[in-house]
Design a protein around this motif. Structure first.
Motif, short mmCIF file in Angstrom:
data_model
loop_
_atom_site.label_atom_id
_atom_site.label_comp_id
_atom_site.label_asym_id
_atom_site.label_seq_id
_atom_site.Cartn_x
_atom_site.Cartn_y
_atom_site.Cartn_z
N HIS A 154 0.83 -1.20 -0.03
CA HIS A 154 -0.06 0.01 -0.18
C HIS A 154 0.83 1.30 0.12
CE1 HIS A 154 -2.88 2.94 1.63
NE2 HIS A 154 -3.84 2.12 1.00
N PRO A 155 0.46 2.31 -0.89
CA PRO A 155 1.38 3.40 -0.76
C PRO A 155 1.52 4.29 0.48
CG PRO A 155 -0.53 3.69 -2.27
CD PRO A 155 -0.57 2.37 -1.65
N THR A 156 0.64 4.19 1.30
CA THR A 156 0.73 4.91 2.57
C THR A 156 1.49 4.09 3.55
OG1 THR A 156 -1.44 6.00 2.16
CG2 THR A 156 -0.50 5.97 4.51
N GLY A 157 1.13 2.67 3.36
CA GLY A 157 2.00 1.85 4.34
C GLY A 157 3.47 1.92 3.91
N ARG A 158 3.96 1.76 2.57
CA ARG A 158 5.35 2.09 2.21
C ARG A 158 5.78 3.34 2.67
NH1 ARG A 158 3.25 -0.18 -2.64
NH2 ARG A 158 3.30 2.03 -3.48
N ARG A 159 5.09 4.41 2.81
CA ARG A 159 5.48 5.89 3.21
C ARG A 159 5.67 5.73 4.67
NH1 ARG A 159 1.53 10.69 4.19
NH2 ARG A 159 3.01 11.89 5.25
N ILE A 160 4.93 5.20 5.57
CA ILE A 160 5.04 4.81 6.73
C ILE A 160 6.29 4.26 7.09
CG2 ILE A 160 4.20 3.77 9.00
CD1 ILE A 160 1.27 4.65 7.87
N LEU A 161 6.61 3.07 6.47
CA LEU A 161 7.85 2.62 6.74
C LEU A 161 9.07 3.14 6.25
CD1 LEU A 161 6.65 -1.30 5.43
CD2 LEU A 161 7.27 -0.36 7.76
N ALA A 195 -16.25 -6.99 16.78
CA ALA A 195 -14.63 -6.67 16.80
C ALA A 195 -14.20 -7.54 15.63
CB ALA A 195 -14.18 -7.12 18.01
N VAL A 196 -14.39 -8.76 15.29
CA VAL A 196 -13.92 -9.55 14.44
C VAL A 196 -14.53 -9.33 13.05
CG1 VAL A 196 -14.06 -12.08 13.30
CG2 VAL A 196 -13.56 -11.71 15.81
N GLN A 197 -15.60 -8.66 12.79
CA GLN A 197 -16.38 -8.23 11.54
C GLN A 197 -15.70 -7.11 11.31
OE1 GLN A 197 -20.51 -7.58 11.59
NE2 GLN A 197 -20.59 -7.49 9.37
N CYS A 198 -15.72 -5.91 11.98
CA CYS A 198 -15.20 -4.67 11.92
C CYS A 198 -13.71 -4.76 11.65
CB CYS A 198 -15.27 -3.78 13.02
SG CYS A 198 -14.79 -2.05 12.68
N GLY A 199 -12.99 -5.49 12.25
CA GLY A 199 -11.43 -5.77 11.99
C GLY A 199 -11.14 -6.41 10.57
N SER A 200 -11.83 -7.34 10.22
CA SER A 200 -11.89 -8.17 9.12
C SER A 200 -12.15 -7.20 7.91
CB SER A 200 -12.53 -9.11 8.88
OG SER A 200 -12.29 -10.13 10.12
N SER A 201 -13.17 -6.38 7.95
CA SER A 201 -13.88 -5.58 6.82
C SER A 201 -13.28 -4.32 6.69
CB SER A 201 -15.46 -5.44 7.01
OG SER A 201 -15.70 -4.65 8.01
N SER A 202 -12.55 -3.61 7.63
CA SER A 202 -12.00 -2.24 7.75
C SER A 202 -10.70 -2.40 6.89
CB SER A 202 -11.79 -1.53 8.99
OG SER A 202 -11.19 -2.38 9.79
N VAL A 203 -10.24 -1.27 6.45
CA VAL A 203 -8.95 -1.19 5.74
C VAL A 203 -7.85 -1.66 6.83
CG1 VAL A 203 -9.80 0.64 4.05
CG2 VAL A 203 -8.33 1.25 6.24
N PHE A 204 -6.65 -1.96 6.34
CA PHE A 204 -5.50 -2.50 7.23
C PHE A 204 -5.25 -1.20 7.87
CE2 PHE A 204 -1.09 -3.43 7.83
CZ PHE A 204 -1.28 -4.54 8.94
N LEU A 205 -5.34 -1.02 9.11
CA LEU A 205 -5.13 0.08 9.84
C LEU A 205 -3.61 0.48 10.17
CD1 LEU A 205 -8.10 0.05 12.20
CD2 LEU A 205 -7.99 1.37 10.06
N LEU A 206 -2.75 -0.14 9.59
CA LEU A 206 -1.44 0.32 10.08
C LEU A 206 -1.11 0.90 8.71
CD1 LEU A 206 0.45 -2.66 11.94
CD2 LEU A 206 -0.07 -0.29 12.56
N ASN A 207 -1.83 1.23 7.56
CA ASN A 207 -1.64 1.75 6.44
C ASN A 207 -2.27 3.22 6.56
OD1 ASN A 207 0.01 -0.31 5.25
ND2 ASN A 207 -2.04 -1.06 4.17
N VAL A 208 -2.53 3.68 7.63
CA VAL A 208 -3.15 4.73 7.88
C VAL A 208 -2.29 5.75 8.58
CG1 VAL A 208 -5.10 5.93 9.09
CG2 VAL A 208 -5.35 3.77 8.14
N MET A 209 -2.19 7.12 8.21
CA MET A 209 -1.42 8.07 8.70
C MET A 209 -2.47 8.95 9.67
SD MET A 209 1.74 8.43 8.19
CE MET A 209 2.19 10.07 8.31
N TYR A 210 -2.68 8.40 10.78
CA TYR A 210 -3.64 8.99 11.59
C TYR A 210 -3.54 10.53 11.99
CZ TYR A 210 -4.98 4.16 12.38
OH TYR A 210 -5.36 2.96 12.11
#
Length: 194
Positions: A25-32, A155-170
């Motif tokens: 993910h472009p934002t994930g790469r940016r975060i890394l 929690a399982v449904q929300c965690g599974s269906s939302s975007v991968f949240l480490l790819n977010v610049m909060y």
């Protein structure tokens, strides 16, 4: 902190999966690449207190102030040798309170366990699953029933269906309307609060 130690010693495979998700993910790469740190030096907490009530930043600071925590309380990563994986673990710890703000979950044992199930669905780290399975032993029968009948399925449904949240610049979303942020991230509203 024993939970932090357990997370570091059991999470290498999960951290590698998390890194792979970030690299795709472009934002994930940016975060890394940039490795932003979340603490009171990088986020102006007083500025957040001045934001409108409906903003993500206002909800985040309301959570921090209401529970007397700060972004400076996350322990450093000490047991992971791979520098990039160590950063991912640190980022995972540092965004935890953002997830509280997004979900609206407090810090009761029941709420933290619901968030651990959410984290497991998101990241797959063994420590989140272990916490989600062993932690309920501290709850009453009624609390366990509510947790597993209402909050874990959400929690399982929300965690599974939302975007991968480490790819977010909060850090860049703090002035945004929290409901728009939730919608853009694919959040499902939680059941009535714990």
């Amino acid at each position: 902190d024993m939970v932090a130690t357990l997370g570091e010693t059991t999470g290498i495979c999960g951290l590698r999966r998390m890194r792979n998700n970030m690299l795709q993910h472009p934002t994930g790469r940016r975060i890394l690449r940039e490795r932003p740190i979340i603490n009171s030096d990088t986020i102006d907490l007083n500025r957040l207190r001045q934001l409108p009530q409906n903003t993500f930043g206002q909800q985040y600071i309301k959570f921090l102030d209401g529970h007397e925590v700060s972004p400076d309380t996350r322990p450093p990563v000490t047991l992971i040798e791979d520098e990039e994986l160590a950063y991912i673990m640190l980022r995972y710890r540092q965004v935890h309170d953002f997830w509280h703000a997004l979900t609206g979950l407090g810090i009761s044992v029941e709420a933290e366990l619901a968030l651990k199930w959410f984290e497991f669905a998101q990241a797959g780290l063994p420590v989140a699953l272990l916490s989600g399975v062993v932690g309920p032993l501290r709850l009453s029968s009624d609390e366990r029933k509510r947790l597993f009948n209402h909050y874990v399925p959400w929690a399982v449904q929300c965690g599974s269906s939302s975007v991968f949240l480490l790819n977010v610049m909060y850090e860049e979303l703090l002035t945004e309307d929290i409901n728009v942020v939730r919608k853009n991230l694919g959040f499902i509203p939680p059941p009535p609060q714990i």
